[in-house]
Design a protein around this motif. Structure first.
Motif, PDB file in Angstrom:
ATOM      1  N   TYR A 290      10.226  63.012 -28.302  1.00  0.00           N
ATOM      2  CA  TYR A 290      10.765  63.839 -27.135  1.00  0.00           C
ATOM      3  C   TYR A 290      11.781  63.122 -26.079  1.00  0.00           C
ATOM      4  N   LEU A 291      12.013  61.923 -26.320  1.00  0.00           N
ATOM      5  CA  LEU A 291      13.058  61.258 -25.558  1.00  0.00           C
ATOM      6  C   LEU A 291      14.276  61.223 -26.151  1.00  0.00           C
ATOM      7  N   HIS A 292      15.503  60.892 -25.517  1.00  0.00           N
ATOM      8  CA  HIS A 292      16.868  60.910 -25.835  1.00  0.00           C
ATOM      9  C   HIS A 292      17.180  59.503 -26.511  1.00  0.00           C
ATOM     10  N   PRO A 293      17.891  59.314 -27.644  1.00  0.00           N
ATOM     11  CA  PRO A 293      18.043  57.998 -28.322  1.00  0.00           C
ATOM     12  C   PRO A 293      18.625  56.976 -27.224  1.00  0.00           C
ATOM     13  N   ASP A 294      19.288  57.478 -26.396  1.00  0.00           N
ATOM     14  CA  ASP A 294      20.059  56.561 -25.594  1.00  0.00           C
ATOM     15  C   ASP A 294      19.007  55.435 -24.879  1.00  0.00           C
ATOM     16  N   VAL A 295      17.734  56.100 -24.634  1.00  0.00           N
ATOM     17  CA  VAL A 295      16.655  55.107 -24.017  1.00  0.00           C
ATOM     18  C   VAL A 295      16.109  53.939 -24.580  1.00  0.00           C
ATOM     19  N   THR A 296      16.412  54.045 -26.173  1.00  0.00           N
ATOM     20  CA  THR A 296      15.707  53.242 -27.182  1.00  0.00           C
ATOM     21  C   THR A 296      16.000  51.779 -26.762  1.00  0.00           C
ATOM     22  N   ARG A 297      17.248  51.206 -26.546  1.00  0.00           N
ATOM     23  CA  ARG A 297      17.338  49.619 -26.185  1.00  0.00           C
ATOM     24  C   ARG A 297      16.758  49.292 -25.009  1.00  0.00           C
ATOM     25  N   LEU A 298      16.767  49.987 -23.785  1.00  0.00           N
ATOM     26  CA  LEU A 298      16.236  49.863 -22.503  1.00  0.00           C
ATOM     27  C   LEU A 298      14.508  49.968 -22.439  1.00  0.00           C
ATOM     28  N   LEU A 299      14.020  50.882 -23.387  1.00  0.00           N
ATOM     29  CA  LEU A 299      12.667  51.114 -23.668  1.00  0.00           C
ATOM     30  C   LEU A 299      12.184  49.787 -24.327  1.00  0.00           C
ATOM     31  N   THR A 300      12.487  49.372 -25.424  1.00  0.00           N
ATOM     32  CA  THR A 300      12.200  48.330 -26.223  1.00  0.00           C
ATOM     33  C   THR A 300      12.371  47.136 -25.370  1.00  0.00           C
ATOM     34  N   GLU A 301      13.601  46.906 -24.857  1.00  0.00           N
ATOM     35  CA  GLU A 301      13.568  45.432 -23.856  1.00  0.00           C
ATOM     36  C   GLU A 301      12.592  45.536 -22.913  1.00  0.00           C
ATOM     37  N   THR A 302      12.157  46.706 -22.154  1.00  0.00           N
ATOM     38  CA  THR A 302      11.242  46.638 -21.399  1.00  0.00           C
ATOM     39  C   THR A 302       9.875  46.350 -21.731  1.00  0.00           C
ATOM     40  N   CYS A 303       9.458  47.103 -22.845  1.00  0.00           N
ATOM     41  CA  CYS A 303       8.155  46.805 -23.452  1.00  0.00           C
ATOM     42  C   CYS A 303       8.155  45.247 -23.859  1.00  0.00           C
ATOM     43  N   LEU A 304       9.030  44.775 -24.472  1.00  0.00           N
ATOM     44  CA  LEU A 304       9.163  43.730 -24.972  1.00  0.00           C
ATOM     45  C   LEU A 304       8.678  42.216 -23.949  1.00  0.00           C
ATOM     46  N   ASP A 305       9.699  42.755 -22.737  1.00  0.00           N
ATOM     47  CA  ASP A 305       9.401  41.870 -21.557  1.00  0.00           C
ATOM     48  C   ASP A 305       8.075  41.592 -21.115  1.00  0.00           C
ATOM     49  N   VAL A 306       7.464  43.112 -21.007  1.00  0.00           N
ATOM     50  CA  VAL A 306       5.964  43.088 -20.478  1.00  0.00           C
ATOM     51  C   VAL A 306       4.950  42.729 -21.295  1.00  0.00           C
ATOM     52  N   LEU A 307       5.046  43.032 -22.578  1.00  0.00           N
ATOM     53  CA  LEU A 307       4.010  42.972 -23.507  1.00  0.00           C
ATOM     54  C   LEU A 307       4.091  41.539 -24.237  1.00  0.00           C
ATOM     55  N   VAL A 308       5.352  40.963 -24.503  1.00  0.00           N
ATOM     56  CA  VAL A 308       5.387  39.913 -25.443  1.00  0.00           C
ATOM     57  C   VAL A 308       5.965  38.447 -24.479  1.00  0.00           C
ATOM     58  N   THR A 309       7.262  38.778 -23.707  1.00  0.00           N
ATOM     59  CA  THR A 309       7.786  37.681 -23.100  1.00  0.00           C
ATOM     60  C   THR A 309       6.821  37.139 -21.992  1.00  0.00           C
ATOM     61  N   ALA A 310       6.280  38.108 -21.247  1.00  0.00           N
ATOM     62  CA  ALA A 310       5.501  37.808 -20.070  1.00  0.00           C
ATOM     63  C   ALA A 310       4.258  37.147 -20.736  1.00  0.00           C
ATOM     64  N   HIS A 311       3.926  37.320 -21.824  1.00  0.00           N
ATOM     65  CA  HIS A 311       2.315  36.566 -22.258  1.00  0.00           C
ATOM     66  C   HIS A 311       3.094  35.422 -23.498  1.00  0.00           C
ATOM     67  N   SER A 312       4.065  35.152 -23.629  1.00  0.00           N
ATOM     68  CA  SER A 312       4.673  34.394 -24.821  1.00  0.00           C
ATOM     69  C   SER A 312       3.884  33.058 -24.909  1.00  0.00           C
ATOM     70  N   ASN A 313       3.569  32.339 -23.613  1.00  0.00           N
ATOM     71  CA  ASN A 313       2.981  31.098 -23.807  1.00  0.00           C
ATOM     72  C   ASN A 313       1.636  31.232 -24.454  1.00  0.00           C
ATOM     73  N   LEU A 314       1.209  32.144 -23.866  1.00  0.00           N
ATOM     74  CA  LEU A 314      -0.530  32.678 -24.511  1.00  0.00           C
ATOM     75  C   LEU A 314      -0.487  32.720 -25.818  1.00  0.00           C
ATOM     76  N   LEU A 315       0.413  33.555 -26.332  1.00  0.00           N
ATOM     77  CA  LEU A 315       0.612  33.506 -27.893  1.00  0.00           C
ATOM     78  C   LEU A 315       0.788  32.270 -28.344  1.00  0.00           C
ATOM     79  N   ARG A 316       1.841  31.471 -28.012  1.00  0.00           N
ATOM     80  CA  ARG A 316       2.080  30.248 -28.521  1.00  0.00           C
ATOM     81  C   ARG A 316       1.030  29.101 -28.705  1.00  0.00           C
TER      82      ARG A 316
END
Length: 789
Positions: A290-316
């Protein structure tokens, strides 16, 4: 919609016309569901057309006088320089002015209508507000299409001209509806609408079922309101991005920051990885739902930033644990997550490289702990097992990514060339690999199946790829190949050819040139022996041929075969001497001026033991020519002293003693005194009671001391070849460059020879000095070196 047909307005009367139109528009806007009466609809369309084309200005002097000032001002503004104002142009100008009145009145009507809609919206909240917004939006935009058609004449003439002349805030009638919606309704409700939308999305993220079509309709509405100020026919995503996308992204960030923080505190890293991967997949699906494709990049970057980058040291930090426990699926999940953020994998590659290197060193250490005399197969298998295990991990868990492949290669290169086995000699790995290859390609190899052997040769090339001292492998391999060819002990010509092809592909033509020439010599020798047999049949009668030794000769080119002349003198038995003399006479008859050097240490044959008592069949001894020379002495006597044997054969003690030991160990000969070792005081006699399970007894066994001597000689040859290679590289560089600095010369030499072996800088410097002494190059001022022509 069924309407009573009102009386059509006078075409010149604005209030009457608008009153007629307003009633019709009202019905379209409010009662569209009931249907449209085509006659009434066409009457409305005609009223707009008639009013815009009214001739009132021509027939009414009062009307003309009332509008003259405005007409002249308008005309002069648009047609500067024209002095003529014809009566035929006046109605057109009036039509334009009247079109403007209708346009303004329609705008005022839409504002009033939307004020009522806004007032009604105040009684709704959350999902009810969304339903109201969508219902009104659908009704409003559908009605706008009808009204737009009613005013199509206005659009084609007055609106188009105004836009063409650059007038701002003038749009076609449909776009006017959207502008009014945005200004008079949307601006007042968008915050509440978005709050309701974000609440719905949060419910869905929490696992609740929602009406997704509502959000889809809201998104479409926001997108439709993006109007280009410079071109009313174009739309932009500005409204959508400002009023929907921005708050949606902000809410997404807050939601996942809170969730991930709490989840990490209560669960393991592995479970968090699963959660993060699932959330990323959900958000990707959400765009399609239900979202517009235009949001794809920004949504992906936001989720990656919060879910992965913020916890990257923990994962490593968990990566090493997953490697130690070989949890491939979890490693793959970590790779997929961290590969999506910038520089997310760099620390993992370093950790992986160190881990593989440690695993390789540990595997070699285990082999080395068994002692110095371990089988080459154990060593090579240990290297291959580590490589295979982590190659599979790279392919499966890390998607075969080139940088992880490079880390694997770096680690393998380290533990293959620098491990506990290589401490005594840095060239142990290539030597052991060559010996392992020799074992595979010899007759009697357990890898009997051709496909299995081919697979093993491919594995050898895997280890070979990491070997730094490739010249060492070449030397040992060529010596062992020479023996296999001379002794006709290769498992198959196809296997030998396959291996050489693999080496050629890896290192080039020059690397395998001599190996291929060795094969050519073997083929030429086959042809030569065939011609020699024909010659014997023509030259000697049957009785003479029966007395001859059955022989086979191989003529090997000195420049291609890594073979040395015998290290000891040797008096060959009479039977052998006669056989060699006959062949030499034949050979020199074909090739005048050549010289043959007999390589007695490589010759072999079979002798029958007819002297043994109680033997149902005579034993056949497979012996070297040296051993044959010793045994044939006992045709004349049963017992001989050590000194007599040495005198008769002329063999040096370093060759004679080991061979006598082989006879004693096999009990072909008996020593006196009993148990004595070969020395001048020992006598030897034939054992008439010799017994063996096999009829053919192989006594041609290489002695360990010979193996060691051969290995030492090979290493000396390697050192000499390296010196020549370095000197030729230095001369070649200097000849082309004429002058260059010492440091640059050293670096270029390293680049040229590193494919064969890693040169030591000290060795390069020594060879530079040696060439200076030979007057090939000279040292100039400023650490410069010059070529001497």
């Amino acid at each position: 919609m069924t309407l009573a047909m009102p009386q059509a307005p006078h075409k010149d009367d604005l209030p009457e016309t608008w009153s007629f139109l307003e009633a019709g528009i009202d019905n379209v806007m409010l009662k569209l569901e009931e249907g449209v009466d085509m006659k009434h609809y066409m009457a409305l369309y005609t009223a707009v057309h008639n009013f815009c084309t009214s001739q009132k200005a021509v027939t009414s002097s009062q009307g003309l006088q009332a509008h003259r000032g405005g007409l002249l001002t308008f005309y002069l503004a648009q047609y500067v320089g024209s002095l003529e104002l014809s009566l035929t142009e006046r109605p057109l100008l009036v039509a334009h002015l009247l079109g403007e009145e209708l346009y303004k009145l329609l705008g005022e009507y839409l504002s009033k209508h939307l004020a009522v809609v806004y007032k009604e919206s105040k009684s709704h909240a959350e999902e009810a507000l969304l339903a109201f917004y969508i219902r009104e939006w659908t009704r409003y935009t559908t009605a706008a299409k009808y009204v737009n058609h009613l005013f199509s004449y206005l659009n084609r003439h007055w609106v188009r001209r105004e836009i063409d002349e650059g007038k701002k805030n003038v749009y076609d009638v449909y776009t006017l509806h959207l502008v009014k919606w945005k200004d008079d309704f949307f601006e007042h409700v968008h915050e509440k609408v978005m709050d309701a939308v974000l609440n719905l999305i949060e419910k869905q993220r929490n696992g609740e079922t929602i009406e997704q079509s509502q959000i889809k309709s809201i998104v479409d509405s926001f997108v439709s309101l993006g109007l280009d100020e410079n071109d009313s026919k174009k739309s932009t995503l500005q409204v959508y991005r400002t009023y929907f996308q921005a708050p949606f992204i902000a809410a997404t960030r807050v939601y996942y920051e809170n969730e991930s923080r709490q989840f990490v505190a209560e669960n393991s890293v592995v479970e968090y990885q699963k959660k993060a991967e699932a959330r990323l997949a959900e958000e990707k699906d959400r765009v399609g739902l239900y979202l517009h494709p235009d949001v794809t990049r920004l949504l992906t970057e936001t989720c990656l930033d919060v879910l992965v980058t913020a916890h990257s040291n923990l994962l490593r930090d968990e990566f090493q644990i997953l490697l130690d426990t070989e949890r491939q699926e979890d490693l793959a999940r970590m790779y997929r997550l961290l590969s999506r953020i910038r520089e997310g994998l760099d620390p993992l590659r370093t950790t992986f490289e160190n881990h593989v290197r440690r695993a390789g060193l540990a595997a070699v250490e285990k082999v080395a702990s068994e002692g110095e005399n371990f089988e080459p197969k154990l060593y090579v298998d240990a290297l291959l097992q580590v490589h295979t295990r982590y190659q599979n991990l790279v392919n499966e868990a890390f998607n075969g990514e080139s940088e992880f492949v490079r880390s694997l290669d770096n680690a393998c290169r380290e533990f293959v060339n620098r491990n506990s086995v290589c401490k005594t000699s840095t060239t142990r790995s290539p030597e052991l690999l060559a010996k392992y290859t020799d074992g595979l390609l010899k007759k009697g190899s357990k890898a009997a199946e051709e496909s299995e052997l081919e697979e093993m040769l491919a594995q050898i090339m895997t280890v070979f790829k990491y070997i730094e001292d490739k010249d060492v492998f070449q030397k040992f391999y060529s010596k062992m190949l020479a023996k296999r060819l001379v002794h006709v002990s290769s498992v198959s010509d196809d296997a030998e050819t396959s291996m050489i092809s693999k080496l050629k592909e890896a290192c080039g033509f020059e690397y395998t040139n001599k190996l291929q020439r060795m094969f050519q010599d073997i083929q030429l020798s086959k042809d030569l022996n065939s011609n020699y047999k024909d010659h014997q049949e023509k030259t000697y009668d049957d009785d003479d041929r029966k007395k001859m030794v059955d022989s086979h000769f191989q003529i090997l080119g000195t420049g291609f075969w890594p073979l040395n002349p015998p290290t000891t003198s040797f008096n060959a038995p009479t039977e052998i001497n006669k056989t060699c003399e006959r062949f030499q006479q034949f050979y020199f008859g074909k090739h005048n001026g050549r010289k043959l050097t007999w390589l007695w240490q490589l010759c072999k044959g079979e002798v029958k033991a007819n002297y043994i008592k109680n033997a149902k069949l005579p034993y056949t001894f497979q012996v070297s020519t040296y051993q044959m020379g010793i045994l044939l002495l006992f045709n004349e006597t049963d017992t001989m002293s050590y000194s007599d044997i040495q005198k008769a054969t002329a063999l040096g003690p370093e060759v004679l003693d080991p061979n006598l030991n082989i006879f004693l160990k096999a009990k072909v000969l008996l020593a006196s005194p009993e148990g004595a070792k070969p020395d001048p005081a020992t006598t030897f006699s034939l054992n008439y009671n010799f017994k063996n399970k096999k009829i053919k007894v192989n006594l041609n066994i290489q002695i360990k001391s010979e193996q060691k001597q051969e290995s030492d000689d090979t290493h000396k040859t390697i050192e000499e070849d390296r010196k020549l290679l370095l000197q030729s590289a230095i001369v070649r560089i200097m000849k082309s460059r004429k002058k260059m600095r010492h440091v640059q010369l050293v670096q270029e030499v390293i680049q040229i020879v590193k494919s064969r072996f890693p040169p030591k800088i000290s060795d390069i410097k020594k060879n530079i000095e040696a060439l200076m002494e030979k007057d090939y190059i000279e040292r100039l001022d400023g650490d410069e070196i010059a070529y001497i022509a």
